[in-house]
Design an enzyme around this catalytic site. Structure first.
Site, PDB file in Angstrom:
ATOM      1  N   THR A  12       7.538  87.559  47.238  1.00  0.00           N
ATOM      2  CA  THR A  12       6.541  87.480  45.966  1.00  0.00           C
ATOM      3  C   THR A  12       6.652  85.695  45.775  1.00  0.00           C
ATOM      4  O   THR A  12       7.348  85.056  46.255  1.00  0.00           O
ATOM      5  CB  THR A  12       7.464  88.173  44.799  1.00  0.00           C
ATOM      6  OG1 THR A  12       6.495  88.036  43.728  1.00  0.00           O
ATOM      7  CG2 THR A  12       8.878  87.465  44.730  1.00  0.00           C
ATOM      8  N   VAL A  14       4.366  83.650  46.551  1.00  0.00           N
ATOM      9  CA  VAL A  14       4.324  82.469  47.943  1.00  0.00           C
ATOM     10  C   VAL A  14       2.880  82.028  47.813  1.00  0.00           C
ATOM     11  O   VAL A  14       2.138  81.301  48.763  1.00  0.00           O
ATOM     12  CB  VAL A  14       4.348  83.266  49.159  1.00  0.00           C
ATOM     13  CG1 VAL A  14       5.863  83.594  49.394  1.00  0.00           C
ATOM     14  CG2 VAL A  14       3.636  84.467  49.644  1.00  0.00           C
ATOM     15  N   GLY A  15       1.930  82.396  47.049  1.00  0.00           N
ATOM     16  CA  GLY A  15       0.556  81.815  46.929  1.00  0.00           C
ATOM     17  C   GLY A  15      -0.423  83.066  47.309  1.00  0.00           C
ATOM     18  O   GLY A  15      -1.629  82.661  47.655  1.00  0.00           O
ATOM     19  N   LYS A  16      -0.187  84.451  47.129  1.00  0.00           N
ATOM     20  CA  LYS A  16      -1.313  85.395  47.732  1.00  0.00           C
ATOM     21  C   LYS A  16      -2.426  85.513  46.561  1.00  0.00           C
ATOM     22  O   LYS A  16      -3.503  85.237  47.265  1.00  0.00           O
ATOM     23  CB  LYS A  16      -0.612  86.948  47.709  1.00  0.00           C
ATOM     24  CG  LYS A  16       0.487  87.127  48.699  1.00  0.00           C
ATOM     25  CD  LYS A  16       1.055  88.544  48.513  1.00  0.00           C
ATOM     26  CE  LYS A  16       1.795  88.908  46.925  1.00  0.00           C
ATOM     27  NZ  LYS A  16       2.871  88.174  46.695  1.00  0.00           N
ATOM     28  N   LYS A  38      -6.507  94.220  43.066  1.00  0.00           N
ATOM     29  CA  LYS A  38      -5.104  94.088  43.062  1.00  0.00           C
ATOM     30  C   LYS A  38      -4.649  95.448  42.741  1.00  0.00           C
ATOM     31  O   LYS A  38      -4.554  95.874  41.298  1.00  0.00           O
ATOM     32  CB  LYS A  38      -4.648  93.098  42.139  1.00  0.00           C
ATOM     33  CG  LYS A  38      -3.049  92.989  41.774  1.00  0.00           C
ATOM     34  CD  LYS A  38      -2.200  92.124  42.448  1.00  0.00           C
ATOM     35  CE  LYS A  38      -0.645  92.156  42.283  1.00  0.00           C
ATOM     36  NZ  LYS A  38       0.230  91.367  43.094  1.00  0.00           N
ATOM     37  N   SER A  42       2.406  94.747  38.489  1.00  0.00           N
ATOM     38  CA  SER A  42       3.569  94.564  37.582  1.00  0.00           C
ATOM     39  C   SER A  42       3.710  93.402  37.000  1.00  0.00           C
ATOM     40  O   SER A  42       3.053  92.155  37.500  1.00  0.00           O
ATOM     41  CB  SER A  42       4.874  95.036  38.453  1.00  0.00           C
ATOM     42  OG  SER A  42       4.962  94.341  39.341  1.00  0.00           O
ATOM     43  N   ASP A  55      -2.973  88.282  37.843  1.00  0.00           N
ATOM     44  CA  ASP A  55      -3.526  88.204  39.045  1.00  0.00           C
ATOM     45  C   ASP A  55      -4.891  88.689  39.230  1.00  0.00           C
ATOM     46  O   ASP A  55      -5.721  88.043  39.709  1.00  0.00           O
ATOM     47  CB  ASP A  55      -2.709  89.043  40.057  1.00  0.00           C
ATOM     48  CG  ASP A  55      -1.266  88.201  40.367  1.00  0.00           C
ATOM     49  OD1 ASP A  55      -1.041  87.218  39.828  1.00  0.00           O
ATOM     50  OD2 ASP A  55      -0.686  88.665  41.455  1.00  0.00           O
ATOM     51  N   GLU A 116      -5.119  92.145  47.416  1.00  0.00           N
ATOM     52  CA  GLU A 116      -3.596  91.709  47.440  1.00  0.00           C
ATOM     53  C   GLU A 116      -2.681  92.665  46.810  1.00  0.00           C
ATOM     54  O   GLU A 116      -2.452  93.478  45.950  1.00  0.00           O
ATOM     55  CB  GLU A 116      -3.703  90.689  45.918  1.00  0.00           C
ATOM     56  CG  GLU A 116      -2.483  89.936  45.862  1.00  0.00           C
ATOM     57  CD  GLU A 116      -2.010  88.968  44.917  1.00  0.00           C
ATOM     58  OE1 GLU A 116      -2.995  88.579  43.934  1.00  0.00           O
ATOM     59  OE2 GLU A 116      -0.835  88.886  44.459  1.00  0.00           O
ATOM     60  N   GLY A 117      -1.728  92.670  47.980  1.00  0.00           N
ATOM     61  CA  GLY A 117      -0.432  93.492  47.866  1.00  0.00           C
ATOM     62  C   GLY A 117       0.335  93.054  46.530  1.00  0.00           C
ATOM     63  O   GLY A 117       0.004  91.925  46.092  1.00  0.00           O
ATOM     64  N   GLY A 119       4.216  91.907  46.077  1.00  0.00           N
ATOM     65  CA  GLY A 119       5.476  91.486  46.754  1.00  0.00           C
ATOM     66  C   GLY A 119       5.048  91.274  48.278  1.00  0.00           C
ATOM     67  O   GLY A 119       4.033  90.716  48.724  1.00  0.00           O
ATOM     68  N   PRO A 206      -2.466  72.603  51.517  1.00  0.00           N
ATOM     69  CA  PRO A 206      -1.794  71.545  50.747  1.00  0.00           C
ATOM     70  C   PRO A 206      -1.530  72.197  49.154  1.00  0.00           C
ATOM     71  O   PRO A 206      -2.195  72.984  48.896  1.00  0.00           O
ATOM     72  CB  PRO A 206      -2.639  70.324  50.957  1.00  0.00           C
ATOM     73  CG  PRO A 206      -3.638  70.668  51.699  1.00  0.00           C
ATOM     74  CD  PRO A 206      -3.721  72.044  51.851  1.00  0.00           C
ATOM     75  N   LEU A 208      -1.623  71.788  45.621  1.00  0.00           N
ATOM     76  CA  LEU A 208      -2.795  71.098  44.799  1.00  0.00           C
ATOM     77  C   LEU A 208      -2.092  70.713  43.226  1.00  0.00           C
ATOM     78  O   LEU A 208      -1.589  71.398  42.443  1.00  0.00           O
ATOM     79  CB  LEU A 208      -3.583  72.163  44.486  1.00  0.00           C
ATOM     80  CG  LEU A 208      -5.007  71.938  43.396  1.00  0.00           C
ATOM     81  CD1 LEU A 208      -5.941  71.045  44.556  1.00  0.00           C
ATOM     82  CD2 LEU A 208      -5.733  73.314  43.161  1.00  0.00           C
TER      83      LEU A 208
END
Ligand SMILES: Nc1ncnc2c1ncn2[C@@H]1O[C@H](COP(=O)(O)OP(=O)(O)OP(=O)(O)O)[C@@H](O)[C@H]1O
Ligand SMILES: [Mg+2]
Length: 235
Positions: A12, A14-16, A38, A42, A55, A116-117, A119, A206, A208
């Site tokens: 979770t 990480v930037g998805k 999505k 949750s 999200d 998007e999943g 986790g 990178p 931002l």
């Protein structure tokens, strides 16, 4: 018919969402229409009695989608927990076949649909049903988002190993810098992950250093500059 891509992560946070939104915007600028989903979110914050899916709202805005928010995010949960646990606490029933049928509606309308999943791959979505099961149900390939920090080689290879042993197709890996500060591992992670996974490295993104809510174009440009567009075009 659209190409669906499932955006999963090694963990979770990480930037998805950041990357899925950036890809959708990048494609929009290139004239390719991207739908977003999505399916289960949750940790939605309740405001005026309504659960706000952060999200899904970000994905909707970045993709300029005019789809109803309930199609983008059919299930909203309040507890910031794995969806299966939040659903149990909140007495919510999740119908995965419904998620599939909404996905199929979106698929007809777009060049690509990014899903998007929640986790990582084995995070439980409902009862014993995980992201892996959802990806199989949708029948779409996966992009893995990984953080660029110490520990990511292990997490990324575990994720790739799980995907492979579950019979999923992994299109490639995107490594994301979640902090402006490098650690000793940052420089070598991309090369080592590429070598050991044998998968395409789709990009190293990178950090931002600005707030992103008002910077949709900056995120799209960042992705455009740092994602291998040729590899993505082949998908
Ligand atoms: N390259 C980047 N530069 C700056 N900030 C970033 C970058 N990537 C992600 N972030 C920020 O890091 C945080 C976590 O990213 P994000 O919400 O996309 O993760 P996630 O994997 O979707 O999390 P979740 O598992 O909750 O869905 C967010 O505040 C996001 O804006
Ligand atoms: Mg997210």
């Amino acid at each position: 018919m659209a190409n669906g891509i499932f955006i999963t992560g090694t963990d979770t946070e990480v930037g998805k969402t950041f990357i899925a939104g950036g890809l959708a915007r990048m494609w929009l600028k290139m004239g390719k229409r991207a739908g977003v989903m999505k399916p289960i979110e949750s940790g939605c914050v309740r405001s005026d009695g309504v659960l706000q899916p952060r999200d899904a709202l970000f994905l909707k805005e970045m993709s300029a989608s005019i789809d109803d928010l309930d199609l983008i995010v059919p299930y909203r949960l309040e507890h910031p927990l794995a969806p299966s646990i939040a659903a149990e606490l909140e007495g919510v029933e999740i119908d995965l076949e419904n998620v599939k049928s909404i996905y199929q509606q979106l698929e007809l309308k777009y060049d690509v649909v990014l899903v998007e999943g929640a986790g990582g791959l084995l995070s439980p979505l409902y009862k014993t049903f995980t992201n892996v099961d959802l990806i199989k149900l949708l029948g779409i390939p996966v992009i893995v988002v990984a953080r660029n920090a110490l520990g990511t080689i292990n997490h990324t290879l575990l994720t790739v190993g799980c995907a492979r042993s579950s019979g999923l197709t992994v299109l490639g890996i995107i490594i994301n810098n979640l902090s402006p500060n490098d650690d000793l591992s940052t420089n070598d992670n991309p090369r080592v992950i590429k070598e050991l996974s044998g998968l395409p490295l789709l990009g190293v993104i990178p950090f931002l250093p600005v707030p992103h809510c008002e910077n949709m174009e900056l995120i799209a440009d960042l992705l455009d500059e740092h994602v291998d567009a040729d590899l993505l075009r082949e998908m």
